[in-house]
Structures are given as C-alpha cells and as structure tokens.
Design a protein around this motif. Structure first.
Motif, PDB file in Angstrom:
ATOM      1  N   ALA A  85       1.055  -1.146  -0.395  1.00 32.11           N
ATOM      2  CA  ALA A  85      -0.623  -0.476   0.013  1.00 32.11           C
ATOM      3  C   ALA A  85       1.058   1.175   0.072  1.00 32.11           C
ATOM      4  N   CYS A  86       1.799   1.561   0.869  1.00 31.62           N
ATOM      5  CA  CYS A  86       2.194   2.372   0.658  1.00 31.62           C
ATOM      6  C   CYS A  86       3.645   2.979  -0.165  1.00 31.62           C
ATOM      7  N   ASN A  87       4.242   1.828  -0.986  1.00 29.22           N
ATOM      8  CA  ASN A  87       4.109   2.371  -2.386  1.00 29.22           C
ATOM      9  C   ASN A  87       3.860   2.122  -3.900  1.00 29.22           C
ATOM     10  N   THR A  88       2.862   1.974  -3.696  1.00 26.20           N
ATOM     11  CA  THR A  88       1.454   2.180  -4.525  1.00 26.20           C
ATOM     12  C   THR A  88       0.990   3.174  -4.429  1.00 26.20           C
ATOM     13  N   VAL A  89       0.072   3.238  -2.723  1.00 29.00           N
ATOM     14  CA  VAL A  89      -1.167   4.543  -3.092  1.00 29.00           C
ATOM     15  C   VAL A  89      -0.732   5.842  -2.613  1.00 29.00           C
ATOM     16  N   PRO A  90       0.006   6.245  -2.409  1.00 27.40           N
ATOM     17  CA  PRO A  90       0.375   7.528  -2.159  1.00 27.40           C
ATOM     18  C   PRO A  90       0.793   8.113  -3.727  1.00 27.40           C
ATOM     19  N   GLN A  91       1.535   7.609  -4.122  1.00 29.32           N
ATOM     20  CA  GLN A  91       1.415   8.154  -5.989  1.00 29.32           C
ATOM     21  C   GLN A  91       0.624   8.230  -6.239  1.00 29.32           C
ATOM     22  N   MET A  92      -0.867   6.891  -6.438  1.00 24.57           N
ATOM     23  CA  MET A  92      -2.224   6.714  -7.019  1.00 24.57           C
ATOM     24  C   MET A  92      -2.866   8.243  -6.441  1.00 24.57           C
ATOM     25  N   LEU A  93      -3.172   8.239  -5.186  1.00 23.01           N
ATOM     26  CA  LEU A  93      -3.527   9.620  -4.504  1.00 23.01           C
ATOM     27  C   LEU A  93      -3.522  11.067  -5.030  1.00 23.01           C
ATOM     28  N   VAL A  94      -1.990  11.442  -5.060  1.00 17.70           N
ATOM     29  CA  VAL A  94      -1.444  12.959  -5.776  1.00 17.70           C
ATOM     30  C   VAL A  94      -1.493  13.367  -7.039  1.00 17.70           C
ATOM     31  N   ASN A  95      -1.937  12.026  -7.733  1.00 16.08           N
ATOM     32  CA  ASN A  95      -2.217  11.804  -9.224  1.00 16.08           C
ATOM     33  C   ASN A  95      -3.974  12.467  -9.449  1.00 16.08           C
TER      34      ASN A  95
ATOM     35  N   THR B 275       9.103   0.268  -9.044  1.00 14.12           N
ATOM     36  CA  THR B 275       8.991  -0.850 -10.120  1.00 14.12           C
ATOM     37  C   THR B 275       9.523  -2.629  -9.444  1.00 14.12           C
ATOM     38  N   PHE B 276      10.629  -2.219  -8.459  1.00 16.61           N
ATOM     39  CA  PHE B 276      11.736  -2.987  -7.748  1.00 16.61           C
ATOM     40  C   PHE B 276      10.604  -3.220  -6.050  1.00 16.61           C
ATOM     41  N   LEU B 277      10.453  -2.090  -5.853  1.00 20.90           N
ATOM     42  CA  LEU B 277       9.817  -2.819  -4.542  1.00 20.90           C
ATOM     43  C   LEU B 277       8.595  -2.796  -4.578  1.00 20.90           C
ATOM     44  N   PHE B 278       7.430  -3.538  -5.739  1.00 21.05           N
ATOM     45  CA  PHE B 278       6.224  -3.807  -5.910  1.00 21.05           C
ATOM     46  C   PHE B 278       6.949  -5.403  -6.576  1.00 21.05           C
ATOM     47  N   LEU B 279       7.906  -6.118  -7.276  1.00 22.87           N
ATOM     48  CA  LEU B 279       8.520  -6.798  -7.523  1.00 22.87           C
ATOM     49  C   LEU B 279       8.525  -7.420  -5.923  1.00 22.87           C
ATOM     50  N   THR B 280       9.480  -6.823  -5.111  1.00 25.54           N
ATOM     51  CA  THR B 280      10.225  -7.511  -4.709  1.00 25.54           C
ATOM     52  C   THR B 280       8.890  -7.625  -3.095  1.00 25.54           C
ATOM     53  N   PHE B 281       7.770  -6.782  -3.019  1.00 25.88           N
ATOM     54  CA  PHE B 281       6.739  -7.400  -1.884  1.00 25.88           C
ATOM     55  C   PHE B 281       5.538  -8.746  -2.760  1.00 25.88           C
ATOM     56  N   ALA B 282       5.377  -8.527  -4.672  1.00 28.42           N
ATOM     57  CA  ALA B 282       4.270  -9.257  -4.682  1.00 28.42           C
ATOM     58  C   ALA B 282       5.002 -10.791  -4.650  1.00 28.42           C
ATOM     59  N   VAL B 283       6.529 -10.840  -5.107  1.00 28.14           N
ATOM     60  CA  VAL B 283       7.125 -12.201  -5.161  1.00 28.14           C
ATOM     61  C   VAL B 283       7.184 -12.795  -3.279  1.00 28.14           C
ATOM     62  N   THR B 284       7.193 -11.949  -2.483  1.00 31.88           N
ATOM     63  CA  THR B 284       7.816 -12.136  -1.278  1.00 31.88           C
ATOM     64  C   THR B 284       5.838 -12.743  -0.873  1.00 31.88           C
ATOM     65  N   GLU B 285       4.932 -11.894  -1.358  1.00 32.76           N
ATOM     66  CA  GLU B 285       3.803 -12.754  -0.887  1.00 32.76           C
ATOM     67  C   GLU B 285       3.619 -13.885  -0.743  1.00 32.76           C
ATOM     68  N   CYS B 286       3.577 -13.874  -2.958  1.00 34.95           N
ATOM     69  CA  CYS B 286       3.706 -14.806  -3.304  1.00 34.95           C
ATOM     70  C   CYS B 286       4.147 -16.857  -2.071  1.00 34.95           C
ATOM     71  N   LEU B 287       5.733 -16.639  -1.967  1.00 35.01           N
ATOM     72  CA  LEU B 287       6.345 -17.220  -1.403  1.00 35.01           C
ATOM     73  C   LEU B 287       5.938 -17.456   0.014  1.00 35.01           C
ATOM     74  N   LEU B 288       5.858 -16.617   0.984  1.00 34.88           N
ATOM     75  CA  LEU B 288       4.917 -16.608   2.113  1.00 34.88           C
ATOM     76  C   LEU B 288       3.945 -17.228   1.820  1.00 34.88           C
TER      77      LEU B 288
ATOM     78  N   PHE C  63       0.441   3.329 -11.440  1.00 35.36           N
ATOM     79  CA  PHE C  63       2.301   3.574 -10.811  1.00 35.36           C
ATOM     80  C   PHE C  63       2.691   3.146 -11.769  1.00 35.36           C
ATOM     81  N   CYS C  64       3.846   2.616 -11.298  1.00 34.88           N
ATOM     82  CA  CYS C  64       5.472   1.579 -12.838  1.00 34.88           C
ATOM     83  C   CYS C  64       5.036   0.445 -12.726  1.00 34.88           C
ATOM     84  N   GLU C  65       4.172   0.125 -12.751  1.00 35.99           N
ATOM     85  CA  GLU C  65       4.235  -1.701 -13.338  1.00 35.99           C
ATOM     86  C   GLU C  65       5.360  -1.912 -14.257  1.00 35.99           C
ATOM     87  N   ILE C  66       5.722  -3.154 -14.133  1.00 34.39           N
ATOM     88  CA  ILE C  66       6.857  -4.157 -15.386  1.00 34.39           C
ATOM     89  C   ILE C  66       5.725  -3.302 -16.984  1.00 34.39           C
ATOM     90  N   LEU C  67       5.012  -4.218 -16.968  1.00 31.24           N
ATOM     91  CA  LEU C  67       4.743  -4.100 -17.987  1.00 31.24           C
ATOM     92  C   LEU C  67       3.994  -2.642 -18.710  1.00 31.24           C
TER      93      LEU C  67
END
Length: 310
Positions: free
Chosen positions: A73-83, A100-113, A177-181
């Motif tokens: 939430a902290c990685n993507t939402v504040p930027q979206m609210l500002v926009n 992008t790096f942080l989003f991918l890190t959190f996404a894969v971490t959640e998957c593995l958790l 937000f800066c999603e990789i695709l």
C-alpha cells in the motif's frame, strides 16, 4: 542507465482518466481504503506481538504477510492519490524504477510466504507430533529470510533487464503506478527477452507455488475429514479456510494479470486487476484473518478483556 536518463528523465502516470469529480470521489474512497489497510494490518501485527499465545511460527509468517501488505500500500497508493488530485504529475526515472523494484519484491515475497504458510498448516494438521521439529523457529526464520532474499533477487533481475533498454519517448505510462508491463511498452528497443523472462518468472512464482499450495490443502482436507472431534475439525477448518481465501484472491488476480491472453481493453483491465491485486487484497487480508480465524478472535477478546480491567 546514463543513456536512459539523458533521453528520458521522468515519466507521467496517466492513472484513471475519469474527470475531476470522479477523481475526487475516488481520492476520498481510496484514501479511506488506504487508512483501513494500514490500520488493519497494524492491528494484526500489534495483536501478534502482544498476545504470547500467538508467538508461534504460523503467526510469525502472518506478521510478515501483514508487513508485506502494508508495504504494498505504501509503495503504490500515495502516488496514486497524488495523481488523482493533480493528474499528469511526473515521477522521476529513478523513482519509477525504484517503485517497480519494490512492487516486484513485495509481490514475490507474498507469493512465497503463502506457500510457506500452507506448508506450516500441512505439518500442523498432518504431522502434529513432528511440528516442533519440522517447523521450528530456526526453520521458520530461515523460510522467511529465503522468501525475502529470493524475491529481492528476482526483482533485481527484472530491473536490470529494464535498465539496459533505451527510453526515448513517449514518456506517458498508462497506469496508476510504475508496473513493469506498461513501463516496458515505452522502451525504444526489442523487449521480447524481458517479456519471456516475465512469463517464465510468472510460471515459477505463480503456477509452481499454486500447485504446491493446492497439493498441501488436498492432503490437509483429507486429514481434517479424518479428525474424530467436531471441535478439532472446526478449529482446523477455521484456520485453513482463512488462508485459502487469501490464496484464492492473491493467485487468482495475479495469474489473470500476468498470464491471461490480452484482450482489446487489456490496459484498462490491467488497471482494475492491479487495483485489486495491490490494494484491495492487502485491505481484505486482515479482515479475513480476524473474522475467520478462531485464534485471532480469541486473542482480540483477551486483549479487550484485559483493557476493561485497567
């Protein structure tokens, strides 16, 4: 990277192009969801740290899931609210790549958790006498550290592949937000290697883990049906059903986002999917775990009972 930065120094996130009134309405709604996400996951973390009965590997994993959800939430939402309040506001090239790096890190971490948590439940229900050996604190900490390390490494691989590409315009990202695709679409070079690596990574961290989770829960279900005590069966099912709800929400939206065939309205569908994947999931997880988990509800009752006696 120098070449990239001399050609494109910033990107513009287009977000949701819905008009000023709708943007204001969405700002209010998403701001409330954002606060609720932080409070809900913070509540889970607080409850786990305060109640000694929740100081087990299972809730250690759950606490890291809550941390990941707050980080999402902290990685993507504040930027979206500002926009939403100030459309077409630029984000720097370095800031975009970091997001992008942080989003991918959190996404894969959640998957593995989620895979680790399914293993924990499998051992607890199918091999209860060996639980303290198979899921000791040492094993639990090692699994969590490995999840974060693997996720960070995979995110670094993706970001490294992006940084080798030239970006010479346009510089408008059709996303919130800066999603990789969407970022890859702006590259002025062949991105087939990047797309192949993304697809391979999706198979590795989505399809493979989902298969392991389903295998674990097939065995867990068989073990639950063999439990003679109705109370024991209910407790086991309560704990596992909450985890299955989270698994279904996370893997379902992620697989559709990264692996489903692209349609004519793919970009708009992607925004909605990622809104669900990176925003609504983190908000719903605390609700699922607090409403469907008997131990968490018990810890909440004990905390409230203790407060009433002060």
């Amino acid at each position: 990277m120098e070449k990239n930065q001399t050609m494109v120094t910033e990107f513009i996130l287009l977000g949701f192009c819905l008009g000023p009134r709708m943007n204001l309405l969405l700002f209010g709604l998403f701001f409330l969801f954002y606060i609720f996400t932080l409070l809900g996951n913070g509540f889970i973390l607080g409850l786990i740290s305060l109640d000694s009965r929740l100081h087990t590997p299972m809730y250690f994993f759950l606490s890291h899931l809550a941390i990941v959800d707050m980080a999402y939430a902290c990685n993507t939402v504040p930027q979206m609210l500002v926009n939403l309040l100030s459309p077409a506001r630029p984000i720097s090239f370095a800031g975009c790549i970091t997001q992008t790096f942080l989003f991918l890190t959190f996404a894969v971490t959640e998957c593995l958790l989620l895979v680790v948590m399914s293993y924990d439940r499998y051992v607890a229900i199918c091999h209860p006498l060996r639980y303290s050996v198979l899921v000791s604190w040492r094993v639990g900490i090692s699994l969590v550290v490995a999840s974060w390390a693997c996720a960070s490494f995979l995110a670094l691989v993706h970001v490294g592949l992006i940084l080798r590409l030239p970006f010479c315009g346009p510089h408008e990202i059709n996303h919130f937000f800066c999603e990789i695709l969407p970022v890859l679409k702006l590259a002025c070079a062949d991105t087939r290697l990047d797309e192949a690596v993304i697809f391979a990574a999706s198979v590795l961290v989505l399809v493979g883990p989902l298969g392991l989770v389903l295998l674990s829960y097939t065995r867990i279900l068989a073990a639950i049906l063999r439990i003679q005590s109705g109370e024991g069966r209910g407790k086991a099912f309560s704990t596992c059903s909450s985890h299955l709800c989270v698994v279904g929400l996370f893997f379902g939206s992620a697989i559709v986002a990264y692996m489903a065939p692209k349609s004519r309205h793919h970009e708009e569908q992607q925004k909605i999917l990622f809104l669900f994947y990176s925003f609504f999931n983190p908000m719903l997880n605390p609700l699922i775990y607090s409403l469907r988990n008997a131990e968490v509800k018990g810890a909440l009752r004990r905390a409230l009972f203790k407060e009433s006696h002060f």
